[in-house]
Design a protein around this motif. Structure first.
Motif, PDB file in Angstrom:
ATOM      1  N   LEU A  82      21.327  51.354 -37.327  1.00  0.00           N
ATOM      2  CA  LEU A  82      20.163  50.602 -36.855  1.00  0.00           C
ATOM      3  C   LEU A  82      18.942  51.080 -37.617  1.00  0.00           C
ATOM      4  O   LEU A  82      18.851  52.263 -37.973  1.00  0.00           O
ATOM      5  N   LEU A  83      17.999  50.202 -37.845  1.00  0.00           N
ATOM      6  CA  LEU A  83      16.712  50.573 -38.418  1.00  0.00           C
ATOM      7  C   LEU A  83      15.761  50.819 -37.245  1.00  0.00           C
ATOM      8  O   LEU A  83      15.412  49.899 -36.518  1.00  0.00           O
ATOM      9  N   ILE A  84      15.399  52.078 -37.051  1.00  0.00           N
ATOM     10  CA  ILE A  84      14.539  52.473 -35.936  1.00  0.00           C
ATOM     11  C   ILE A  84      13.332  53.213 -36.509  1.00  0.00           C
ATOM     12  O   ILE A  84      13.499  54.224 -37.204  1.00  0.00           O
ATOM     13  N   ALA A  85      12.147  52.711 -36.239  1.00  0.00           N
ATOM     14  CA  ALA A  85      10.893  53.310 -36.737  1.00  0.00           C
ATOM     15  C   ALA A  85      10.941  53.494 -38.256  1.00  0.00           C
ATOM     16  O   ALA A  85      10.469  54.491 -38.790  1.00  0.00           O
ATOM     17  N   GLY A  86      11.552  52.525 -38.940  1.00  0.00           N
ATOM     18  CA  GLY A  86      11.601  52.550 -40.399  1.00  0.00           C
ATOM     19  C   GLY A  86      12.663  53.441 -41.000  1.00  0.00           C
ATOM     20  O   GLY A  86      12.745  53.579 -42.214  1.00  0.00           O
TER      21      GLY A  86
END
Length: 95
Positions: A82-86
């Motif tokens: 997942l992409l989380i906070a970049g």
């Protein structure tokens, strides 16, 4: 892609926010299937896929955690990135 599968762009700063967004989408009679980190117009984003469920059918609530965390009483049903906070985060979903 099958007619009963659709994509949703999800951008969140933490796993709790991602979990809430997926749960909200599933409340409309769909089920999370997968997530792919992709680039659109030069920006990285999550492209989550959902399967349309029959009327009245709802999946158990999801919980997304970093890979290796094991919520008590839950069964893993998805593992991926997942992409989380970049940042790319290895994660699992439990139900």
């Amino acid at each position: 892609m099958s007619d009963d599968i659709y994509l949703v762009e999800i951008i969140r700063d933490d796993l709790a926010g991602y979990t809430n967004r997926v749960a909200n989408e599933e409340a409309g009679a769909s089920e999370f299937v997968d997530n792919r980190v992709s680039v659109d117009a030069g920006f990285a984003t999550n492209r989550a896929s959902f399967k349309v469920l029959p009327p009245g059918q709802l999946p158990d609530p999801p919980t997304f955690v970093k890979l290796g965390s094991l919520p008590a009483g839950k069964q893993p049903s998805w593992t991926g990135v997942l992409l989380i906070a970049g940042l790319n985060v290895a994660a699992q979903m439990f139900r």
